[in-house]
Design an enzyme around this catalytic site. Structure first.
Site, PDB file in Angstrom:
ATOM      1  N   GLU A 140       3.715   4.159   6.183  1.00  0.00           N
ATOM      2  CA  GLU A 140       2.499   3.349   6.020  1.00  0.00           C
ATOM      3  C   GLU A 140       1.490   4.069   5.132  1.00  0.00           C
ATOM      4  OE1 GLU A 140       0.818   0.748   6.375  1.00  0.00           O
ATOM      5  OE2 GLU A 140       1.140  -0.303   8.267  1.00  0.00           O
ATOM      6  N   ASP A 141       0.648   3.292   4.470  1.00  0.00           N
ATOM      7  CA  ASP A 141      -0.443   3.885   3.692  1.00  0.00           C
ATOM      8  C   ASP A 141      -1.566   4.362   4.608  1.00  0.00           C
ATOM      9  OD1 ASP A 141      -1.096   1.290   4.469  1.00  0.00           O
ATOM     10  OD2 ASP A 141      -1.834   0.658   2.510  1.00  0.00           O
ATOM     11  N   ARG A 145      -5.227   0.193  -6.723  1.00  0.00           N
ATOM     12  CA  ARG A 145      -3.987   0.805  -6.195  1.00  0.00           C
ATOM     13  C   ARG A 145      -3.445   1.908  -7.108  1.00  0.00           C
ATOM     14  NH1 ARG A 145      -2.254  -2.393  -1.922  1.00  0.00           N
ATOM     15  NH2 ARG A 145      -2.520  -4.633  -2.122  1.00  0.00           N
ATOM     16  N   GLY A 171       0.754  -1.248   0.000  1.00  0.00           N
ATOM     17  CA  GLY A 171       0.000   0.000   0.000  1.00  0.00           C
ATOM     18  C   GLY A 171       0.782   1.294   0.000  1.00  0.00           C
ATOM     19  N   LYS A 178      -7.067   6.422  10.892  1.00  0.00           N
ATOM     20  CA  LYS A 178      -8.465   6.345  11.334  1.00  0.00           C
ATOM     21  C   LYS A 178      -8.463   6.342  12.868  1.00  0.00           C
ATOM     22  CE  LYS A 178      -9.911   3.331   7.506  1.00  0.00           C
ATOM     23  NZ  LYS A 178     -10.447   1.997   7.188  1.00  0.00           N
ATOM     24  N   ASP A 234      -5.168   1.698  10.792  1.00  0.00           N
ATOM     25  CA  ASP A 234      -6.559   1.410  11.127  1.00  0.00           C
ATOM     26  C   ASP A 234      -6.590   0.982  12.603  1.00  0.00           C
ATOM     27  OD1 ASP A 234      -8.927  -0.420  11.323  1.00  0.00           O
ATOM     28  OD2 ASP A 234      -9.174   0.040   9.221  1.00  0.00           O
TER      29      ASP A 234
HETATM   30  P1  5GP Z   1      -4.301  -2.164  10.821  1.00  0.00           P
HETATM   31  O1  5GP Z   1      -3.360  -3.282  11.107  1.00  0.00           O
HETATM   32  O2  5GP Z   1      -3.847  -0.803  11.299  1.00  0.00           O
HETATM   33  O3  5GP Z   1      -5.704  -2.463  11.275  1.00  0.00           O
HETATM   34  O4  5GP Z   1      -4.465  -2.065   9.252  1.00  0.00           O
HETATM   35  C1  5GP Z   1      -3.445  -1.630   8.464  1.00  0.00           C
HETATM   36  C2  5GP Z   1      -3.542  -2.158   7.073  1.00  0.00           C
HETATM   37  O5  5GP Z   1      -4.883  -2.546   6.742  1.00  0.00           O
HETATM   38  C3  5GP Z   1      -3.159  -1.084   6.080  1.00  0.00           C
HETATM   39  O6  5GP Z   1      -1.790  -1.092   5.829  1.00  0.00           O
HETATM   40  C4  5GP Z   1      -4.006  -1.461   4.880  1.00  0.00           C
HETATM   41  O7  5GP Z   1      -3.313  -2.394   4.078  1.00  0.00           O
HETATM   42  C5  5GP Z   1      -5.224  -2.116   5.461  1.00  0.00           C
HETATM   43  N1  5GP Z   1      -6.345  -1.181   5.579  1.00  0.00           N
HETATM   44  C6  5GP Z   1      -6.847  -0.624   6.696  1.00  0.00           C
HETATM   45  N2  5GP Z   1      -7.868   0.188   6.412  1.00  0.00           N
HETATM   46  C7  5GP Z   1      -8.024   0.163   5.070  1.00  0.00           C
HETATM   47  C8  5GP Z   1      -8.917   0.825   4.156  1.00  0.00           C
HETATM   48  O8  5GP Z   1      -9.796   1.638   4.499  1.00  0.00           O
HETATM   49  N3  5GP Z   1      -8.739   0.534   2.844  1.00  0.00           N
HETATM   50  C9  5GP Z   1      -7.809  -0.337   2.395  1.00  0.00           C
HETATM   51  N4  5GP Z   1      -7.747  -0.533   1.085  1.00  0.00           N
HETATM   52  N5  5GP Z   1      -6.942  -0.973   3.225  1.00  0.00           N
HETATM   53  C10 5GP Z   1      -7.060  -0.719   4.543  1.00  0.00           C
END
Ligand code: 5GP
Length: 178
Positions: free
Chosen positions: A102-103, A168, A48, A134, A106
C-alpha cells in the site's frame, strides 16, 4: 525542494527522495529476512503504490511474484470510507504467501476490505507493507507488518500519492500547507 502548487492547494516538502529510498531499503531488508526460502506474491494497490512497489522490488532479492489490483476508495482530501470492487486479481492465491503493498494507510478501511477479499482466496499467509502510516486516524485492529514511515494526520502528495489525480509523479513527498 520548495513549496509547490497543485490545482488550488499549496504543499511544502515533507520527505526527501534520499530519505524515502533509505526507508524503503530498510523495509526490503526485513522482507528479505522474513521470507528467506519462500516465494511470496506482492500485490500492489493501484494507483498509489506503483512507485513504492517499483523501488521496493529493486531491493527484494527473493524469488517472487508481483501483481497489482485496484480499489477506488478516495476522493479529494478526505477518506470517504467507501470501498468499491477489487479489479485485476486473476491469479490463484491458494497456498501463496501474500504481501499487500500500500502507499498509505489512513483509516484502514481500504486495507480491511482488501484483506477480507484476499483471505477468502485461501492464501497460506497475508502480510501488509505500507510506505506511510497515519496512526491517529487508524481505526482497525489488524497488524500492519511493514511500515516505512509513520506520519501525522495530514494530507500528503507525491511518490504515487495524488491530489485530485495530480502529483503522483513527484519523486518526494509533500504535505498540505495549512
Ligand atoms: P484508508 O482506507 O486507509 O482510509 O485510506 C487509504 C487510501 O486513501 C490510500 O490508499 C490513499 O489512496 C488514500 N489516502 C489516505 N490518506 C492520504 C493522503 O494523505 N494523501 C493522499 N494523496 N491519499 C491518501
Amino acid at each position: 525542494m520548495q513549496t509547490i502548487k497543485i490545482k488550488d492547494l499549496s504543499f511544502k516538502p515533507f520527505i526527501a527522495e534520499d530519505e524515502l529510498q533509505g526507508l524503503i531499503k530498510n523495509v526490503a531488508q526485513k522482507i528479505n529476512n522474513d521470507y528467506n526460502g519462500k516465494t511470496p506474491l506482492f500485490i500492489g494497490i493501484l494507483n498509489g503504490s506503483f512507485m513504492f512497489m517499483g523501488d521496493l522490488m529493486k531491493s527484494i532479492d527473493l524469488e517472487c511474484l508481483v501483481s497489482f489490483v485496484k480499489l477506488a476508495s478516495y476522493e479529494g482530501t478526505e477518506t470517504t470510507g467507501k470501498v468499491n470492487k477489487l479489479i485485476g486479481l486473476n491469479e490463484s492465491l491458494e497456498g501463496q504467501d501474500v504481501i499487500i503493498v500500500e502507499d498509505i494507510v489512513d483509516t484502514g478501511n481500504t486495507l480491511e476490505k482488501l484483506h477480507q477479499i484476499i483471505q477468502e482466496k485461501k492464501p497460506n499467509s497475508v502480510k501488509i507493507a505500507t510506505l506511510l502510516f497515519k496512526p491517529d486516524p487508524y481505526k482497525k485492529n489488524f497488524k500492519i507488518d511493514y511500515i516505512a514511515k509513520e506520519i501525522p494526520n495530514a494530507f500528503v502528495v507525491g511518490y504515487g500519492l495524488d491530489y485530485d489525480g495530480f502529483g503522483r509523479n513527484l519523486p518526494s513527498i509533500y504535505v498540505l500547507n495549512q
